[in-house]
Write an enzyme that holds these catalytic residues in place. Structure first.
Site, PDB file in Angstrom:
ATOM      1  N   LYS A  32       0.819  -1.213   0.000  1.00  0.00           N
ATOM      2  CA  LYS A  32       0.000   0.000   0.000  1.00  0.00           C
ATOM      3  C   LYS A  32       0.859   1.273   0.000  1.00  0.00           C
ATOM      4  O   LYS A  32       0.527   2.239  -0.694  1.00  0.00           O
ATOM      5  CB  LYS A  32      -0.959   0.004   1.179  1.00  0.00           C
ATOM      6  CG  LYS A  32      -0.312   0.175   2.540  1.00  0.00           C
ATOM      7  CD  LYS A  32      -1.340   0.273   3.645  1.00  0.00           C
ATOM      8  CE  LYS A  32      -0.659   0.423   4.998  1.00  0.00           C
ATOM      9  NZ  LYS A  32       0.156   1.650   5.092  1.00  0.00           N
ATOM     10  N   THR A  33       1.942   1.280   0.785  1.00  0.00           N
ATOM     11  CA  THR A  33       2.797   2.465   0.817  1.00  0.00           C
ATOM     12  C   THR A  33       3.460   2.677  -0.538  1.00  0.00           C
ATOM     13  O   THR A  33       3.641   3.814  -0.991  1.00  0.00           O
ATOM     14  CB  THR A  33       3.866   2.327   1.919  1.00  0.00           C
ATOM     15  OG1 THR A  33       3.212   2.077   3.168  1.00  0.00           O
ATOM     16  CG2 THR A  33       4.697   3.591   2.035  1.00  0.00           C
ATOM     17  N   ASP A 216      -3.052   7.934   4.478  1.00  0.00           N
ATOM     18  CA  ASP A 216      -2.582   6.567   4.707  1.00  0.00           C
ATOM     19  C   ASP A 216      -3.225   6.024   5.982  1.00  0.00           C
ATOM     20  O   ASP A 216      -3.655   6.777   6.856  1.00  0.00           O
ATOM     21  CB  ASP A 216      -1.058   6.586   4.849  1.00  0.00           C
ATOM     22  CG  ASP A 216      -0.445   5.203   4.781  1.00  0.00           C
ATOM     23  OD1 ASP A 216      -1.120   4.266   4.313  1.00  0.00           O
ATOM     24  OD2 ASP A 216       0.721   5.052   5.206  1.00  0.00           O
ATOM     25  N   GLU A 217      -3.305   4.695   6.097  1.00  0.00           N
ATOM     26  CA  GLU A 217      -3.865   4.035   7.290  1.00  0.00           C
ATOM     27  C   GLU A 217      -5.239   4.621   7.645  1.00  0.00           C
ATOM     28  O   GLU A 217      -5.537   4.925   8.799  1.00  0.00           O
ATOM     29  CB  GLU A 217      -2.909   4.167   8.487  1.00  0.00           C
ATOM     30  CG  GLU A 217      -1.519   3.621   8.269  1.00  0.00           C
ATOM     31  CD  GLU A 217      -1.449   2.096   8.259  1.00  0.00           C
ATOM     32  OE1 GLU A 217      -2.512   1.460   8.317  1.00  0.00           O
ATOM     33  OE2 GLU A 217      -0.336   1.548   8.181  1.00  0.00           O
ATOM     34  N   GLN A 247      -7.656  -4.477   9.291  1.00  0.00           N
ATOM     35  CA  GLN A 247      -6.559  -4.183  10.220  1.00  0.00           C
ATOM     36  C   GLN A 247      -6.881  -2.999  11.133  1.00  0.00           C
ATOM     37  O   GLN A 247      -5.976  -2.382  11.692  1.00  0.00           O
ATOM     38  CB  GLN A 247      -5.267  -3.901   9.445  1.00  0.00           C
ATOM     39  CG  GLN A 247      -4.740  -5.106   8.684  1.00  0.00           C
ATOM     40  CD  GLN A 247      -3.349  -4.879   8.129  1.00  0.00           C
ATOM     41  OE1 GLN A 247      -2.367  -4.830   8.855  1.00  0.00           O
ATOM     42  NE2 GLN A 247      -3.256  -4.755   6.819  1.00  0.00           N
ATOM     43  N   ARG A 597       1.828 -10.943  10.216  1.00  0.00           N
ATOM     44  CA  ARG A 597       3.201 -10.475  10.486  1.00  0.00           C
ATOM     45  C   ARG A 597       4.217 -11.533  10.062  1.00  0.00           C
ATOM     46  O   ARG A 597       5.397 -11.232   9.903  1.00  0.00           O
ATOM     47  CB  ARG A 597       3.416 -10.204  11.987  1.00  0.00           C
ATOM     48  CG  ARG A 597       2.567  -9.124  12.643  1.00  0.00           C
ATOM     49  CD  ARG A 597       2.491  -7.841  11.881  1.00  0.00           C
ATOM     50  NE  ARG A 597       1.328  -7.833  11.001  1.00  0.00           N
ATOM     51  CZ  ARG A 597       1.186  -7.069   9.932  1.00  0.00           C
ATOM     52  NH1 ARG A 597       2.160  -6.258   9.583  1.00  0.00           N
ATOM     53  NH2 ARG A 597       0.100  -7.119   9.185  1.00  0.00           N
TER      54      ARG A 597
END
Length: 721
Positions: A32-33, A216-217, A247, A597
């Site tokens: 995504k980044t 973002d986020e 998330q 993770r």
């Protein structure tokens, strides 16, 4: 720039879609980044949009810095867009125009600690000296600001007997901040929104400047942040948000997953894209994550996939108790290091409740395995544990003035710094110790009557504890001391942070009980010597360490191998969520975050019994284990089973043979010579004697450490020659 070589098909589409509202649902590890930074660079280098017309907001200074570096590297531009956190953005806006709200541009920003002190001072003026009330009021002030509510609207909706007090303190708190030309952290966002509402020309300036806005986020935004974003984007409506509803795990601190779920309601013509290809994890791990999260009903729906191999099967281990769980995890780590060329850095041990780290920390110290705790302090460095130890040190050694000073006003007794300094100076002048001065406080000529009364209350507590230490076995004394001090009135069980602290204190009581069980007739002094050795872990200059963390502490990070421990009903999912569907969905999102993770290997474990809150608990295996397809069970019987007091006895297997190597993962250390009576040498604790042996487990006595139970295969010991 040929983006087909830099991005996959899913990623290219939102990068090239630059006009209007765009929602990108980005699954874990889907890049995504990368998409966000390439989109910003595309606007600059391909469409010629000036950097000053682009705004990108994220949640941490570290993320903002990394994003800025990536954009500059890709776009090859000297100028860079405005990339910052929400709070940094608002602070900068306010520096230019806050005079319109009656402040000067050199306003101060009060930290959380500053704000708490102001609230405490106001309450003291109202003759209220109660930590619980102080925390409650401070939290309500923060909550009101984060939803953008006026104090009257908030208190009217809140109702109840405390609403008038909260309103009164809130108004006094705001006046105090204004008098100091100061804002708190919540004000940075709220005052910016007020500035934009009350002075449209200021809002218009930023609306005109920022033609392209990126967030973002987005799943972590709260109500006031969402309002701020909509205000700035209202003119050009070129709003690009990236996030993952699966998330969203920060509801407890104000994040509203509804912001991303309802984005299409705010922007009906928005285009939505899904990034579902995962670049981080193996097929087995992705399959496990999908299996869990699909049980949430409130989600936008996506399914991760990967081109990676299926990899190692996800391992589930249902251990007999919490001690065997620790040895299982550390044994697997040792095996992978010895036989698969892994290093400590490749491992993360994740917990839902930070009190569970203690037993792992202790064993890693005993076994010489370096670790680092992320997202908090090591167990013995946590304030509530240091306070508890200070009480024990004071009882063990009444002349330990530093320990007395540390806890003389904890819990709050109204003994201020001035009174303490007067007592200290008086004792120095008289040539007596602080404890002697405290015992004879009635004879003190320099203290006021009110000061004496407060010191006498503490003195009576100290004398009582010293007497009880002589009368009770140490483990019973420990329980008596915690109840006598009444830590449970200091911390609010309805507050997540306070509840963690209470659980840590309860876990420390477990430490004492385990020590007394292993060391018959153990004294307070014996324990203090032992715990000092264990808690004083050796910090090395090396960068090699196992990561120990809560799930919230590792969001955004990744590890070659992840151990997810404590998968039991009431722990993970938490007890709070068992009767609340909304909280349960957030717990499930935590599980999804934890699973994703892991890159190569994932281990999930539970314990049939766990020593918590001073007693042995028998919890059912977590529903998430079943949902992840790690065990097979009749779903119809699950709810009934979860409520059963004896659930884990039903669901857990019989204790494995102690002669087997299941705990240590099959490590091939020859234990033939490690018999009862053998003298061994530990790499850190020196010489010890094996007192008992049960398969690969044994009890070893060290002169200063006392008796400790070890897994002999994992312990760095050798037979003394």
């Amino acid at each position: 720039m040929d983006y087909t070589k830099l991005l996959n098909e899913e990623q290219i589409k939102p990068v090239l879609d630059t006009e209007g509202a765009v929602l990108v649902l980005a699954g874990a590890g889907s890049g995504k980044t990368r998409v966000l930074t390439h989109r910003v660079s595309y606007l600059m280098s391909e469409l010629g949009v000036p950097a000053c017309n682009i705004l990108a907001i994220t949640f941490t200074n570290k993320a903002a810095k990394e994003m800025q570096e990536r954009v500059i590297a890709i776009a090859s531009e000297d100028d860079s867009p405005w990339i910052s956190t929400f709070h940094s953005f608002c602070a900068k806006v306010l520096r230019y125009d806050i005079e319109k709200l009656g402040y000067t541009s050199n306003y101060s920003i009060f930290t959380s600690n500053d704000s708490t002190k102001v609230v405490a001072r106001i309450l003291k003026e109202l003759n209220i000296d109660d930590n619980e009330v102080k925390k409650t009021v401070r939290n309500h002030i923060s909550n009101a600001k984060n939803i953008g509510a006026s104090v009257d609207d908030y208190c009217n909706q809140l109702g109840g007997r405390n609403s008038d007090l909260i309103r009164d303190v809130f108004n006094k708190y705001e006046s105090e901040l204004k008098r100091n030309n100061a804002l708190d952290f919540d004000d940075l966002l709220l005052k910016t929104v007020i500035l934009f509402k009350d002075f449209p020309e200021v809002l218009a300036k930023y609306q005109e400047r920022f033609k392209y806005i990126h967030i973002d986020e987005f799943q972590d935004t709260n109500k006031i942040q969402m309002l701020l974003v909509r205000m700035i984007a209202d003119k050009h409506k070129n709003l690009f948000v990236v996030g993952d509803d699966d998330q969203s795990i920060y509801g407890w601190r104000g994040a509203e997953v509804e912001n991303i779920l309802n984005f299409k309601k705010f922007y009906p013509n928005c285009r939505a894209y899904k990034l579902q290809q995962n670049y981080r994890s193996t097929g087995s791990i992705i399959q496990c994550a999908n299996a869990v999260i699909q049980n949430n009903k409130t989600r936008m729906g996506k399914e991760l996939w990967t081109e990676a191999d299926k990899g190692m099967k996800v391992t589930y281990k249902n251990c007999f108790n919490d001690k065997e769980e620790v040895d299982f995890v550390l044994g697997e780590i040792r095996k992978l290091i010895d036989y698969n060329n892994y290093s400590f850095n490749d491992f993360a041990i994740l917990v839902r409740v930070n009190a569970l780290t203690r037993i792992f920390e202790e064993k890693m110290n005993l076994y010489g395995m370096r670790y680092k705790l992320i997202g908090g302090f090591k167990f013995y460095d946590r304030k509530e544990i240091m306070d508890t130890i200070a009480y024990l040190r004071m009882v063990a050694n009444p002349y330990d003035e530093e320990s007395i000073i540390r806890i003389i006003n904890f819990p709050k007794r109204g003994i201020g710094d001035t009174a303490i300094e007067k007592m200290r100076n008086y004792c120095y002048a008289k040539g007596v110790s602080f404890i002697d001065g405290l015992i004879a406080v009635e004879d003190n000529e320099v203290l006021t009557k009110a000061m004496k009364t407060k010191f006498m209350s503490f003195r009576d507590l100290v004398v009582d504890l010293m007497n009880k230490k002589l009368d009770l076995p140490f483990d019973e004394f420990m329980s008596y001391m915690v109840n006598r001090i009444d830590f449970y009135t200091v911390y609010d069980m309805d507050n997540a942070e306070d509840k963690n602290k209470l659980e840590n204190i309860d876990e420390f009581i477990n430490v004492v009980k385990e020590f007394c069980k292993a060391n018959e007739g153990a004294t307070l002094e014996d324990f203090m010597q032992s715990v000092a050795l264990i808690s004083d872990s050796e910090d090395s200059d090396t960068d090699e360490y196992i990561t120990m963390a809560t799930i919230h502490g590792v969001k955004g990070l990744e590890y070659k191998t992840v151990f997810l421990v404590g998968l039991e009903e009431g722990i993970f999912p938490s007890s709070r969520a068992l009767n609340d569907p909304k909280d349960m969905e957030e717990e499930r999102r935590c599980m999804y975050v934890a699973i994703t993770r892991a890159k190569d290997r994932l281990y999930v474990s539970s314990a049939g019994s766990r020593f918590r809150f001073g007693k042995v608990e028998y919890n059912a295996v977590s529903r998430f284990v079943t949902e992840a397809d790690l065990v097979k069970k009749d779903p119809a019987s699950f709810e009934l089973l979860a409520k059963s007091k004896y659930a884990s006895i039903i669901t857990n297997p019989q204790r494995p043979s102690q002669g087997a190597s299941s705990n240590a993962g099959g490590i091939t250390k020859d234990l033939t010579a490690y018999v009862v009576g053998a003298v061994v040498v530990h790499s850190r604790f020196g010489e010890g004697t094996i007192l008992s042996r049960d398969g690969e487990n044994g009890t070893i006595n060290f002169a200063k450490l006392g008796n400790k139970n070890f897994n002999l295969k994992l312990t760095p010991i050798t037979i003394k020659v």
